[in-house]
Scaffold this motif. Structure first.
Motif, PDB file in Angstrom:
ATOM      1  N   PRO A 180     -15.523  -6.131 -25.078  1.00 21.69           N
ATOM      2  CA  PRO A 180     -14.302  -5.860 -25.844  1.00 21.69           C
ATOM      3  C   PRO A 180     -13.103  -6.566 -25.216  1.00 21.69           C
ATOM      4  N   ASN A 181     -12.250  -7.120 -26.038  1.00 18.74           N
ATOM      5  CA  ASN A 181     -11.093  -7.861 -25.547  1.00 18.74           C
ATOM      6  C   ASN A 181     -10.172  -6.991 -24.707  1.00 18.74           C
ATOM      7  N   VAL A 182     -10.080  -5.707 -25.047  1.00 18.56           N
ATOM      8  CA  VAL A 182      -9.213  -4.814 -24.283  1.00 18.56           C
ATOM      9  C   VAL A 182      -9.712  -4.678 -22.844  1.00 18.56           C
ATOM     10  N   ILE A 183     -11.024  -4.716 -22.640  1.00 21.45           N
ATOM     11  CA  ILE A 183     -11.589  -4.666 -21.291  1.00 21.45           C
ATOM     12  C   ILE A 183     -11.254  -5.949 -20.532  1.00 21.45           C
ATOM     13  N   HIS A 184     -11.446  -7.072 -21.199  1.00 22.43           N
ATOM     14  CA  HIS A 184     -11.179  -8.375 -20.575  1.00 22.43           C
ATOM     15  C   HIS A 184      -9.710  -8.486 -20.155  1.00 22.43           C
ATOM     16  N   ILE A 185      -8.795  -8.119 -21.035  1.00 27.64           N
ATOM     17  CA  ILE A 185      -7.363  -8.233 -20.733  1.00 27.64           C
ATOM     18  C   ILE A 185      -6.964  -7.238 -19.653  1.00 27.64           C
ATOM     19  N   TYR A 186      -7.520  -6.034 -19.706  1.00 32.47           N
ATOM     20  CA  TYR A 186      -7.233  -5.035 -18.668  1.00 32.47           C
ATOM     21  C   TYR A 186      -7.657  -5.561 -17.296  1.00 32.47           C
ATOM     22  N   ASN A 187      -8.862  -6.089 -17.195  1.00 27.07           N
ATOM     23  CA  ASN A 187      -9.351  -6.603 -15.916  1.00 27.07           C
ATOM     24  C   ASN A 187      -8.511  -7.770 -15.401  1.00 27.07           C
ATOM     25  N   SER A 188      -7.910  -8.522 -16.305  1.00 26.36           N
ATOM     26  CA  SER A 188      -7.099  -9.684 -15.920  1.00 26.36           C
ATOM     27  C   SER A 188      -5.726  -9.296 -15.397  1.00 26.36           C
ATOM     28  N   ASN A 189      -5.239  -8.093 -15.740  1.00 26.68           N
ATOM     29  CA  ASN A 189      -3.858  -7.725 -15.426  1.00 26.68           C
ATOM     30  C   ASN A 189      -3.690  -6.475 -14.582  1.00 26.68           C
ATOM     31  N   MET A 190      -4.752  -5.719 -14.361  1.00 24.67           N
ATOM     32  CA  MET A 190      -4.621  -4.451 -13.650  1.00 24.67           C
ATOM     33  C   MET A 190      -4.539  -4.631 -12.142  1.00 24.67           C
ATOM     34  N   GLY A 191      -4.935  -5.779 -11.618  1.00 21.61           N
ATOM     35  CA  GLY A 191      -5.086  -5.931 -10.173  1.00 21.61           C
ATOM     36  C   GLY A 191      -3.846  -6.310  -9.400  1.00 21.61           C
ATOM     37  N   GLY A 192      -2.659  -6.153  -9.960  1.00 19.47           N
ATOM     38  CA  GLY A 192      -1.443  -6.574  -9.270  1.00 19.47           C
ATOM     39  C   GLY A 192      -1.230  -5.882  -7.936  1.00 19.47           C
ATOM     40  N   VAL A 193      -1.434  -4.568  -7.889  1.00 21.43           N
ATOM     41  CA  VAL A 193      -1.211  -3.812  -6.653  1.00 21.43           C
ATOM     42  C   VAL A 193      -2.282  -4.162  -5.619  1.00 21.43           C
ATOM     43  N   ASP A 194      -3.540  -4.305  -6.055  1.00 20.96           N
ATOM     44  CA  ASP A 194      -4.598  -4.703  -5.130  1.00 20.96           C
ATOM     45  C   ASP A 194      -4.321  -6.097  -4.548  1.00 20.96           C
ATOM     46  N   LEU A 195      -3.797  -6.995  -5.377  1.00 23.44           N
ATOM     47  CA  LEU A 195      -3.452  -8.334  -4.895  1.00 23.44           C
ATOM     48  C   LEU A 195      -2.360  -8.247  -3.841  1.00 23.44           C
ATOM     49  N   SER A 196      -1.372  -7.398  -4.074  1.00 17.40           N
ATOM     50  CA  SER A 196      -0.309  -7.193  -3.087  1.00 17.40           C
ATOM     51  C   SER A 196      -0.870  -6.649  -1.776  1.00 17.40           C
ATOM     52  N   ASP A 197      -1.789  -5.685  -1.869  1.00 20.33           N
ATOM     53  CA  ASP A 197      -2.412  -5.130  -0.660  1.00 20.33           C
ATOM     54  C   ASP A 197      -3.132  -6.209   0.141  1.00 20.33           C
ATOM     55  N   GLN A 198      -3.825  -7.101  -0.564  1.00 24.42           N
ATOM     56  CA  GLN A 198      -4.540  -8.181   0.119  1.00 24.42           C
ATOM     57  C   GLN A 198      -3.577  -9.098   0.865  1.00 24.42           C
ATOM     58  N   MET A 199      -2.439  -9.388   0.224  1.00 23.56           N
ATOM     59  CA  MET A 199      -1.486 -10.307   0.827  1.00 23.56           C
ATOM     60  C   MET A 199      -0.749  -9.683   2.007  1.00 23.56           C
ATOM     61  N   THR A 200      -0.596  -8.363   2.026  1.00 15.61           N
ATOM     62  CA  THR A 200       0.160  -7.716   3.100  1.00 15.61           C
ATOM     63  C   THR A 200      -0.729  -7.254   4.247  1.00 15.61           C
ATOM     64  N   THR A 201      -2.051  -7.440   4.130  1.00 18.44           N
ATOM     65  CA  THR A 201      -2.956  -7.004   5.195  1.00 18.44           C
ATOM     66  C   THR A 201      -2.594  -7.586   6.547  1.00 18.44           C
ATOM     67  N   SER A 202      -2.162  -8.831   6.552  1.00 16.99           N
ATOM     68  CA  SER A 202      -1.825  -9.504   7.811  1.00 16.99           C
ATOM     69  C   SER A 202      -0.539  -8.968   8.453  1.00 16.99           C
ATOM     70  N   TYR A 203       0.228  -8.166   7.695  1.00 19.11           N
ATOM     71  CA  TYR A 203       1.502  -7.676   8.205  1.00 19.11           C
ATOM     72  C   TYR A 203       1.527  -6.157   8.317  1.00 19.11           C
ATOM     73  N   ALA A 204       0.339  -5.536   8.407  1.00 13.76           N
ATOM     74  CA  ALA A 204       0.268  -4.073   8.447  1.00 13.76           C
ATOM     75  C   ALA A 204       0.880  -3.525   9.740  1.00 13.76           C
ATOM     76  N   CYS A 205       1.404  -2.293   9.650  1.00 13.99           N
ATOM     77  CA  CYS A 205       1.969  -1.604  10.812  1.00 13.99           C
ATOM     78  C   CYS A 205       0.825  -0.925  11.561  1.00 13.99           C
ATOM     79  N   VAL A 206       0.327  -1.575  12.603  1.00 14.12           N
ATOM     80  CA  VAL A 206      -0.904  -1.080  13.240  1.00 14.12           C
ATOM     81  C   VAL A 206      -0.670  -0.450  14.614  1.00 14.12           C
ATOM     82  N   GLU A 207       0.562  -0.441  15.099  1.00  4.52           N
ATOM     83  CA  GLU A 207       0.814   0.162  16.408  1.00  4.52           C
ATOM     84  C   GLU A 207       0.573   1.659  16.375  1.00  4.52           C
ATOM     85  N   LYS A 208      -0.003   2.173  17.451  1.00  6.29           N
ATOM     86  CA  LYS A 208      -0.225   3.598  17.559  1.00  6.29           C
ATOM     87  C   LYS A 208       1.013   4.291  18.116  1.00  6.29           C
ATOM     88  N   GLY A 209       1.385   5.411  17.454  1.00  2.26           N
ATOM     89  CA  GLY A 209       2.559   6.131  17.906  1.00  2.26           C
ATOM     90  C   GLY A 209       2.204   7.202  18.923  1.00  2.26           C
TER      91      GLY A 209
END
Length: 209
Positions: A180-209
């Motif tokens: 179904p086209n609605v599935i195809h379009i959803y899969n093409s546009n839903m991943g914005g937040v996951d893409l952001s998470d991937q890009m920020t992995t290298s800048y995560a706050c990893v120090e232990k408090g």
């Protein structure tokens, strides 16, 4: 401030944090697993995060104008983007006929996955017994919403205010398959937040408090 495109997605994000923090969360589907959870609105194509709300449990700061937290989160994140024709992509925690109704009133389209037990969904569609790759569709509230039940490897439930009931040919593991086209379009546009998470992995706050 840079404006996102028409297609925007709302999802949970997790910033890795290994220190002590009273509101630290765990999300097993995220690569960080433990950290600072936010509700984020991002451009579906680029991953640019335009707005976010830090999850603090009962103290989470939203507009608190709506009955359900999911509705409150969506409306709070997207308020300044409404009324000009955006399309918001949501997963099944956020999606309901209620949020679709609110957004349509604000000239905003919705594409989202659904949980089958949500209130007021057409039972003949939700309960339909389908064979593999069959689908069942109903239009609700004067054709504003299309609700679809599609049988893939499992049952998939979708709602949209802007995508017609058509098919799209996609490649899956090297083979052509009609979906179904609605599935195809959803899969093409839903991943914005996951893409952001991937890009920020290298800048995560990893120090232990």
């Amino acid at each position: 401030m840079l404006q996102p495109g028409r297609d925007i997605s709302i999802d949970e994000s997790l910033l890795l944090w290994k220190g002590r923090l009273s509101f630290k969360q765990s999300i097993r589907s995220k690569s960080a697993r433990f950290g600072i959870k936010t509700f984020a609105l991002a451009c579906g194509k680029t991953g640019y995060v335009w707005n976010q709300i830090i999850y603090l449990g009962a103290g989470t700061e939203t507009s608190q104008q709506y009955k359900y937290q999911a509705t409150d989160v969506v409306m709070s994140l997207s308020e300044e983007l409404l009324d000009v024709g955006p399309c918001i992509y949501l997963d099944n925690w956020y999606t309901s006929l209620e949020i679709c109704d609110y957004l349509v009133q604000r000239k905003t389209d919705v594409v989202g996955t659904l949980r089958s037990y949500r209130k007021y969904l057409p039972k003949d569609v939700i309960n339909a017994k389908l064979k593999s790759n069959e689908r069942c569709v109903a239009y609700e509230q004067g054709y504003q919403f299309m609700v679809m039940h599609w049988k893939d490897k499992r049952d998939v439930y979708m709602i949209t205010t802007c995508i017609p009931d058509t098919l799209e040919i996609v490649l899956r593991k090297g083979a052509r398959k009609e979906v179904p086209n609605v599935i195809h379009i959803y899969n093409s546009n839903m991943g914005g937040v996951d893409l952001s998470d991937q890009m920020t992995t290298s800048y995560a706050c990893v120090e232990k408090g």
